[in-house]
Design a protein around this motif. Structure first.
Motif, PDB file in Angstrom:
ATOM      1  N   ASP A 119       0.813  -1.222   0.000  1.00  0.00           N
ATOM      2  CA  ASP A 119       0.000   0.000   0.000  1.00  0.00           C
ATOM      3  C   ASP A 119       0.846   1.272   0.000  1.00  0.00           C
ATOM      4  O   ASP A 119       0.368   2.324  -0.405  1.00  0.00           O
ATOM      5  CB  ASP A 119      -0.929   0.019   1.216  1.00  0.00           C
ATOM      6  N   GLU A 120       2.098   1.208   0.473  1.00  0.00           N
ATOM      7  CA  GLU A 120       2.956   2.389   0.530  1.00  0.00           C
ATOM      8  C   GLU A 120       3.440   2.828  -0.847  1.00  0.00           C
ATOM      9  O   GLU A 120       3.999   3.906  -0.998  1.00  0.00           O
ATOM     10  CB  GLU A 120       4.185   2.121   1.420  1.00  0.00           C
ATOM     11  N   ILE A 121       3.262   1.974  -1.859  1.00  0.00           N
ATOM     12  CA  ILE A 121       3.770   2.257  -3.205  1.00  0.00           C
ATOM     13  C   ILE A 121       2.601   2.521  -4.141  1.00  0.00           C
ATOM     14  O   ILE A 121       1.614   1.784  -4.160  1.00  0.00           O
ATOM     15  CB  ILE A 121       4.612   1.078  -3.721  1.00  0.00           C
ATOM     16  N   LYS A 122       2.728   3.565  -4.956  1.00  0.00           N
ATOM     17  CA  LYS A 122       1.723   3.885  -5.979  1.00  0.00           C
ATOM     18  C   LYS A 122       2.231   3.301  -7.299  1.00  0.00           C
ATOM     19  O   LYS A 122       3.358   3.549  -7.698  1.00  0.00           O
ATOM     20  CB  LYS A 122       1.574   5.407  -6.093  1.00  0.00           C
ATOM     21  N   VAL A 123       1.405   2.520  -7.966  1.00  0.00           N
ATOM     22  CA  VAL A 123       1.819   1.853  -9.202  1.00  0.00           C
ATOM     23  C   VAL A 123       0.922   2.277 -10.353  1.00  0.00           C
ATOM     24  O   VAL A 123      -0.287   2.436 -10.192  1.00  0.00           O
ATOM     25  CB  VAL A 123       1.808   0.310  -9.033  1.00  0.00           C
ATOM     26  N   THR A 124       1.556   2.515 -11.521  1.00  0.00           N
ATOM     27  CA  THR A 124       0.815   2.775 -12.755  1.00  0.00           C
ATOM     28  C   THR A 124       1.480   1.986 -13.877  1.00  0.00           C
ATOM     29  O   THR A 124       2.692   1.792 -13.870  1.00  0.00           O
ATOM     30  CB  THR A 124       0.814   4.273 -13.132  1.00  0.00           C
ATOM     31  N   ALA A 125       0.671   1.535 -14.825  1.00  0.00           N
ATOM     32  CA  ALA A 125       1.188   0.816 -15.985  1.00  0.00           C
ATOM     33  C   ALA A 125       0.640   1.493 -17.234  1.00  0.00           C
ATOM     34  O   ALA A 125      -0.561   1.731 -17.345  1.00  0.00           O
ATOM     35  CB  ALA A 125       0.773  -0.646 -15.952  1.00  0.00           C
ATOM     36  N   THR A 127       0.707   1.602 -21.576  1.00  0.00           N
ATOM     37  CA  THR A 127       1.036   0.915 -22.811  1.00  0.00           C
ATOM     38  C   THR A 127       0.727   1.857 -23.961  1.00  0.00           C
ATOM     39  O   THR A 127      -0.423   2.220 -24.174  1.00  0.00           O
ATOM     40  CB  THR A 127       0.222  -0.383 -22.951  1.00  0.00           C
ATOM     41  N   ALA A 128       1.773   2.262 -24.686  1.00  0.00           N
ATOM     42  CA  ALA A 128       1.605   3.117 -25.861  1.00  0.00           C
ATOM     43  C   ALA A 128       1.839   2.267 -27.098  1.00  0.00           C
ATOM     44  O   ALA A 128       2.673   1.362 -27.088  1.00  0.00           O
ATOM     45  CB  ALA A 128       2.584   4.275 -25.819  1.00  0.00           C
ATOM     46  N   LYS A 129       1.107   2.550 -28.172  1.00  0.00           N
ATOM     47  CA  LYS A 129       1.222   1.758 -29.389  1.00  0.00           C
ATOM     48  C   LYS A 129       2.636   1.905 -29.972  1.00  0.00           C
ATOM     49  O   LYS A 129       3.146   3.001 -30.126  1.00  0.00           O
ATOM     50  CB  LYS A 129       0.183   2.212 -30.406  1.00  0.00           C
ATOM     51  N   GLY A 130       3.241   0.770 -30.275  1.00  0.00           N
ATOM     52  CA  GLY A 130       4.578   0.770 -30.864  1.00  0.00           C
ATOM     53  C   GLY A 130       5.700   0.883 -29.852  1.00  0.00           C
ATOM     54  O   GLY A 130       6.871   0.896 -30.219  1.00  0.00           O
ATOM     55  N   LYS A 131       5.369   0.964 -28.560  1.00  0.00           N
ATOM     56  CA  LYS A 131       6.388   1.064 -27.520  1.00  0.00           C
ATOM     57  C   LYS A 131       6.171  -0.026 -26.478  1.00  0.00           C
ATOM     58  O   LYS A 131       5.076  -0.568 -26.341  1.00  0.00           O
ATOM     59  CB  LYS A 131       6.329   2.434 -26.835  1.00  0.00           C
ATOM     60  N   ALA A 132       7.234  -0.328 -25.740  1.00  0.00           N
ATOM     61  CA  ALA A 132       7.152  -1.341 -24.690  1.00  0.00           C
ATOM     62  C   ALA A 132       6.317  -0.812 -23.524  1.00  0.00           C
ATOM     63  O   ALA A 132       6.362   0.376 -23.221  1.00  0.00           O
ATOM     64  CB  ALA A 132       8.550  -1.696 -24.209  1.00  0.00           C
ATOM     65  N   PRO A 133       5.549  -1.696 -22.860  1.00  0.00           N
ATOM     66  CA  PRO A 133       4.799  -1.262 -21.673  1.00  0.00           C
ATOM     67  C   PRO A 133       5.753  -0.749 -20.594  1.00  0.00           C
ATOM     68  O   PRO A 133       6.867  -1.254 -20.438  1.00  0.00           O
ATOM     69  CB  PRO A 133       4.094  -2.533 -21.204  1.00  0.00           C
ATOM     70  N   VAL A 134       5.299   0.245 -19.843  1.00  0.00           N
ATOM     71  CA  VAL A 134       6.112   0.869 -18.800  1.00  0.00           C
ATOM     72  C   VAL A 134       5.356   0.807 -17.481  1.00  0.00           C
ATOM     73  O   VAL A 134       4.183   1.176 -17.413  1.00  0.00           O
ATOM     74  CB  VAL A 134       6.424   2.342 -19.164  1.00  0.00           C
ATOM     75  N   VAL A 135       6.029   0.301 -16.434  1.00  0.00           N
ATOM     76  CA  VAL A 135       5.453   0.243 -15.090  1.00  0.00           C
ATOM     77  C   VAL A 135       6.185   1.272 -14.244  1.00  0.00           C
ATOM     78  O   VAL A 135       7.410   1.238 -14.150  1.00  0.00           O
ATOM     79  CB  VAL A 135       5.605  -1.166 -14.479  1.00  0.00           C
ATOM     80  N   THR A 136       5.443   2.193 -13.630  1.00  0.00           N
ATOM     81  CA  THR A 136       6.038   3.243 -12.803  1.00  0.00           C
ATOM     82  C   THR A 136       5.658   3.004 -11.349  1.00  0.00           C
ATOM     83  O   THR A 136       4.487   2.845 -11.027  1.00  0.00           O
ATOM     84  CB  THR A 136       5.529   4.628 -13.245  1.00  0.00           C
ATOM     85  N   LEU A 137       6.685   2.970 -10.484  1.00  0.00           N
ATOM     86  CA  LEU A 137       6.479   2.792  -9.050  1.00  0.00           C
ATOM     87  C   LEU A 137       6.926   4.061  -8.337  1.00  0.00           C
ATOM     88  O   LEU A 137       8.022   4.553  -8.592  1.00  0.00           O
ATOM     89  CB  LEU A 137       7.301   1.602  -8.540  1.00  0.00           C
ATOM     90  N   ASP A 141       9.433   5.544   0.613  1.00  0.00           N
ATOM     91  CA  ASP A 141      10.365   4.596   1.234  1.00  0.00           C
ATOM     92  C   ASP A 141      11.291   4.009   0.175  1.00  0.00           C
ATOM     93  O   ASP A 141      10.881   3.176  -0.631  1.00  0.00           O
ATOM     94  CB  ASP A 141       9.572   3.490   1.930  1.00  0.00           C
ATOM     95  N   LYS A 142      12.548   4.441   0.169  1.00  0.00           N
ATOM     96  CA  LYS A 142      13.503   4.015  -0.848  1.00  0.00           C
ATOM     97  C   LYS A 142      13.807   2.515  -0.765  1.00  0.00           C
ATOM     98  O   LYS A 142      13.931   1.844  -1.791  1.00  0.00           O
ATOM     99  CB  LYS A 142      14.800   4.819  -0.693  1.00  0.00           C
ATOM    100  N   GLN A 143      13.918   1.978   0.453  1.00  0.00           N
ATOM    101  CA  GLN A 143      14.234   0.561   0.620  1.00  0.00           C
ATOM    102  C   GLN A 143      13.115  -0.328   0.083  1.00  0.00           C
ATOM    103  O   GLN A 143      13.370  -1.279  -0.663  1.00  0.00           O
ATOM    104  CB  GLN A 143      14.459   0.241   2.098  1.00  0.00           C
ATOM    105  N   LEU A 144      11.890  -0.024   0.449  1.00  0.00           N
ATOM    106  CA  LEU A 144      10.748  -0.816  -0.009  1.00  0.00           C
ATOM    107  C   LEU A 144      10.573  -0.711  -1.523  1.00  0.00           C
ATOM    108  O   LEU A 144      10.303  -1.708  -2.194  1.00  0.00           O
ATOM    109  CB  LEU A 144       9.479  -0.356   0.704  1.00  0.00           C
ATOM    110  N   LEU A 145      10.762   0.486  -2.063  1.00  0.00           N
ATOM    111  CA  LEU A 145      10.623   0.706  -3.501  1.00  0.00           C
ATOM    112  C   LEU A 145      11.642  -0.127  -4.279  1.00  0.00           C
ATOM    113  O   LEU A 145      11.302  -0.787  -5.259  1.00  0.00           O
ATOM    114  CB  LEU A 145      10.790   2.188  -3.823  1.00  0.00           C
ATOM    115  N   GLY A 146      12.889  -0.121  -3.834  1.00  0.00           N
ATOM    116  CA  GLY A 146      13.930  -0.916  -4.493  1.00  0.00           C
ATOM    117  C   GLY A 146      13.660  -2.402  -4.395  1.00  0.00           C
ATOM    118  O   GLY A 146      13.883  -3.156  -5.349  1.00  0.00           O
ATOM    119  N   HIS A 147      13.153  -2.840  -3.247  1.00  0.00           N
ATOM    120  CA  HIS A 147      12.846  -4.252  -3.048  1.00  0.00           C
ATOM    121  C   HIS A 147      11.735  -4.722  -3.985  1.00  0.00           C
ATOM    122  O   HIS A 147      11.838  -5.772  -4.617  1.00  0.00           O
ATOM    123  CB  HIS A 147      12.443  -4.491  -1.585  1.00  0.00           C
ATOM    124  N   VAL A 148      10.670  -3.932  -4.093  1.00  0.00           N
ATOM    125  CA  VAL A 148       9.536  -4.292  -4.955  1.00  0.00           C
ATOM    126  C   VAL A 148       9.956  -4.253  -6.427  1.00  0.00           C
ATOM    127  O   VAL A 148       9.587  -5.136  -7.205  1.00  0.00           O
ATOM    128  CB  VAL A 148       8.327  -3.373  -4.674  1.00  0.00           C
TER     129      VAL A 148
END
Length: 183
Positions: A119-125, A127-137, A141-148
């Motif tokens: 719950d501490e991390i906000k996630v968005t995904a 997908t643009a046509k012709g480009k690779a999907p991108v997941v943004t976290l 919390d830097k430690q938790l973000l790096g771990h996930v």
């Protein structure tokens, strides 16, 4: 003396720091973070500056001196600005979809991977046509973000022949020649 440990941290406006025994908590605009620390390291807060001192020059104390300074510095930066990691899902037919805190990845396995994001991390995904999907976290919390981010990357690490897989944005993947190059 540790070069990192001896440099003081200035407390930005809007950040509140509380110490309770061996526990330090940092509260800011983006949330509250807490960290337990070793009693061998003394934390002094005065005049809007935090300094860290160690009990002796023992190797363990020297190591923790820089460690706790870096951890508290990361906490202060996290509650003021926050951290962000961007993952690229590269491969034909590879997809990423985020609904709430559930990330669904189709990365070449026989089944989609469903991953529950804390719950501490906000996630968005995206997908643009012709480009690779991108997941943004995004998180404070830097430690938790790096771990996930590392856990998501581990579902399909980038392979060296075609470069397919999940990688951090800007990550360099060393490519190898295939078996045709050996002839």
């Amino acid at each position: 003396m540790s070069r990192i440990g001896k440099s003081p941290i200035s407390i930005p406006s809007g950040v509140e720091i509380k110490m309770d025994g061996n526990l330090i908590s940092v509260k800011g605009a983006k949330g509250t973070l807490t960290q337990e620390f070793d009693p061998a390291i003394t934390i002094v807060i005065e005049d809007g500056v935090i300094t860290f001192n160690r009990a002796s020059d023992a190797p363990d104390h020297r190591a923790k001196h820089g460690l706790y300074r870096a951890l508290v510095g990361n906490m202060i930066e996290g509650v003021t600005e926050g951290y962000k990691k961007v993952l690229e899902v590269i491969g034909v037919g590879f997809r990423a979809d985020a609904q709430g805190q559930i990330l669904t990845l189709s990365v070449g396995h026989s089944h989609p991977i469903v991953f529950q994001i804390p719950d501490e991390i906000k996630v968005t995904a995206e997908t643009a046509k012709g480009k690779a999907p991108v997941v943004t976290l995004e998180s404070s919390d830097k430690q938790l973000l790096g771990h996930v981010a590392a856990k998501i990357r581990s579902f399909r690490k980038p392979e060296p022949y075609k470069g397919k897989g999940i990688r951090l944005q800007g990550e360099y993947v060393r490519r190898k020649a295939g078996k045709a190059a050996g002839k």
